[in-house]
Design an enzyme around this catalytic site. Structure first.
Site, mmCIF file in Angstrom:
data_model
loop_
_atom_site.group_PDB
_atom_site.id
_atom_site.type_symbol
_atom_site.label_atom_id
_atom_site.label_comp_id
_atom_site.label_asym_id
_atom_site.label_seq_id
_atom_site.Cartn_x
_atom_site.Cartn_y
_atom_site.Cartn_z
ATOM 1 N N ASP A 282 3.696 14.405 -13.259
ATOM 2 C CA ASP A 282 4.409 15.678 -13.089
ATOM 3 C C ASP A 282 5.628 16.104 -12.988
ATOM 4 O O ASP A 282 6.051 17.835 -14.220
ATOM 5 C CB ASP A 282 3.908 15.828 -11.928
ATOM 6 N N LYS B 64 -1.222 12.332 -6.542
ATOM 7 C CA LYS B 64 -2.162 13.142 -7.168
ATOM 8 C C LYS B 64 -1.664 14.671 -7.597
ATOM 9 O O LYS B 64 -1.914 15.091 -8.299
ATOM 10 C CB LYS B 64 -2.716 13.763 -5.534
ATOM 11 N N GLY B 65 0.154 14.437 -7.681
ATOM 12 C CA GLY B 65 0.688 15.246 -8.508
ATOM 13 C C GLY B 65 0.295 15.317 -10.502
ATOM 14 O O GLY B 65 -0.301 16.763 -10.369
ATOM 15 N N ASP C 109 12.046 14.188 -11.339
ATOM 16 C CA ASP C 109 13.183 14.735 -9.936
ATOM 17 C C ASP C 109 14.287 13.131 -9.927
ATOM 18 O O ASP C 109 15.260 13.923 -10.768
ATOM 19 C CB ASP C 109 12.862 14.726 -8.607
ATOM 20 N N ASP D 93 3.162 19.459 -4.623
ATOM 21 C CA ASP D 93 2.105 20.089 -3.196
ATOM 22 C C ASP D 93 3.498 20.426 -2.797
ATOM 23 O O ASP D 93 4.827 19.622 -2.475
ATOM 24 C CB ASP D 93 1.266 19.629 -2.570
HETATM 25 P P1 IMP Z 1 11.643 11.319 -7.473
HETATM 26 O O1 IMP Z 1 11.096 10.047 -7.721
HETATM 27 O O2 IMP Z 1 12.760 12.032 -7.722
HETATM 28 O O3 IMP Z 1 11.517 11.549 -9.530
HETATM 29 O O4 IMP Z 1 10.054 12.412 -7.457
HETATM 30 C C1 IMP Z 1 8.909 11.587 -7.464
HETATM 31 C C2 IMP Z 1 7.663 12.442 -7.305
HETATM 32 O O5 IMP Z 1 7.736 13.341 -6.244
HETATM 33 C C3 IMP Z 1 7.243 13.516 -7.899
HETATM 34 O O6 IMP Z 1 6.091 13.031 -8.387
HETATM 35 C C4 IMP Z 1 6.530 14.266 -6.951
HETATM 36 O O7 IMP Z 1 4.914 13.811 -6.969
HETATM 37 C C5 IMP Z 1 7.168 14.613 -6.276
HETATM 38 N N1 IMP Z 1 7.934 16.227 -6.309
HETATM 39 C C6 IMP Z 1 9.685 16.083 -7.145
HETATM 40 N N2 IMP Z 1 10.269 17.063 -6.885
HETATM 41 C C7 IMP Z 1 9.065 17.864 -6.652
HETATM 42 C C8 IMP Z 1 8.542 19.426 -6.144
HETATM 43 O O8 IMP Z 1 9.302 20.295 -6.737
HETATM 44 N N3 IMP Z 1 7.883 19.928 -5.936
HETATM 45 C C9 IMP Z 1 6.558 18.724 -5.445
HETATM 46 N N4 IMP Z 1 6.963 17.632 -5.779
HETATM 47 C C10 IMP Z 1 7.765 16.479 -5.996
#
Ligand code: IMP
Length: 191
Positions: A111, A51-52, A114, A170
């Site tokens: 969005d 949803k981000g 990370d 969120d």
């Molecule tokens: P990743 O796989 O660690 O790159 O992160 C994937 C998902 O985690 C992102 O698409 C976000 O929905 C969520 N996410 C990562 N970091 C944050 C944050 O700082 N705040 C909120 N959601 C996050």
């Protein structure tokens, strides 16, 4: 923060990372870049990750509309296993694409990147469906993203390694409607 009208969320925010105005002008800039790079194609297919990315998708698509090319929109919902504020890299599809993306110019609207684990999984998944091209527009990127080699062509803001909320992001399903991106006060987590 906000324009002075009282709201429920400003009081929970410790500090602002990206303001509403910064988001607005960055989206305009990104849309101009994308439209210049895709000037030769008939249309692009924007794939938003729920949803981000919902706020970013809506604003980015409107900005792109001012410059072209024509855009279609698709949404996927994925969830990385695990709870709280870290990503595990094991991804589950909650909502798949409704249509075939073969031979389409796909632009993924994210969005935040990370760890990059979710995105690298998603890229492999989309690539296996033979798009004509595949690129990513991410509004936010954290420092760890460089560890996983996901080629994110368009990045809005490189932000510090803090958990952020707002503009679609969120914490426990809240704060998505905030018009800016910020860091929560520590006490919010112990409520
Ligand atoms: P990743 O796989 O660690 O790159 O992160 C994937 C998902 O985690 C992102 O698409 C976000 O929905 C969520 N996410 C990562 N970091 C944050 C944050 O700082 N705040 C909120 N959601 C996050």
């Amino acid at each position: 923060m906000s324009d002075g009208t009282p709201n429920w969320f400003d009081a929970d925010i410790d500090h602002v990372i990206v303001s509403e105005e910064q988001i607005r002008s960055k989206i305009e800039e990104l849309a101009k870049q994308v439209s210049a790079d895709y000037g030769h194609v008939e249309e692009v297919l924007l794939v938003g990750v729920l949803k981000g990315a919902v706020m970013f998708m809506a604003d980015f698509a409107r900005a792109l509309g001012r410059y072209g090319p024509p855009a279609e929109m698709e949404f996927m919902a994925v969830s990385s296993y695990g709870q709280g504020t870290t990503s595990s890299g094991v991804v589950r599809i909650l909502k798949d694409l409704d249509r075939d993306i073969a031979n389409r110019h796909v632009v993924v609207i994210e969005d935040i990147v990370d760890s990059g684990l979710t995105l690298s999984w998603l890229m492999k998944y989309l690539e296996s469906r033979d798009p004509a091209s595949l690129e990513v527009v991410a509004l936010l990127r954290k420092p760890d993203a460089v560890k996983v080699h996901v080629p994110v062509k368009y990045v809005g803001f490189d932000i510090p390694n803090e958990f952020v909320v707002g503009y679609g992001l969120d914490y426990a399903e809240r704060y998505r409607e905030m018009p800016y991106v910020g860091v929560l006060k520590p006490e919010v987590y112990s409520r």
